[in-house]
Design a protein around this motif. Structure first.
Motif: not given
Length: 104
Positions: A11-19, A23-26, A36-42, A49-50
């Motif tokens: 749900y939470a996946c964003e580069p440059g963010k903590g917590s 974690v989701g991004w890393n 091959q990864i498909w990540v579902l996020t908000s 991300l973009e």
């Protein structure tokens, strides 16, 4: 090593963010080095991300923004909402050849 198709629900996946977003991004970024990864996020993480993927493309990482019924699903969403969405994702993932990894 056999390359897998992996669906990651973060749900939470964003580069440059903590917590949780960090974690989701890393996890998604690191696993995409091998599979091959498909990540579902908000959708609330779309801009971060973009921007990152435009600067540093990751060809094996695909982002799908999942906000059913117009709901914004992020780390502040209720557990019931997250459970409903996870159940729907699980059912969809079983109709494809995904290995499912849920990050909470």
């Amino acid at each position: 090593m056999k390359q897998l198709k992996i669906l990651i629900c973060a749900y939470a996946c964003e580069p440059g963010k903590g917590s949780e977003p960090g974690v989701g991004w890393n996890v998604a970024r690191e696993v995409s080095k091998y599979h091959q990864i498909w990540v579902l996020t908000s959708n609330c993480h779309r801009q971060g991300l973009e921007t990152e993927l435009a600067r540093n493309p990751l060809p094996k990482l695909h982002v799908v923004y999942l906000d059913p019924l117009g709901w914004i699903i992020d780390q502040y969403s209720s557990d019931k909402t997250k459970t409903l969405v996870e159940t729907a994702i699980y059912r969809v993932s079983k109709t494809h050849d995904f290995v499912q990894v849920a990050l909470k």
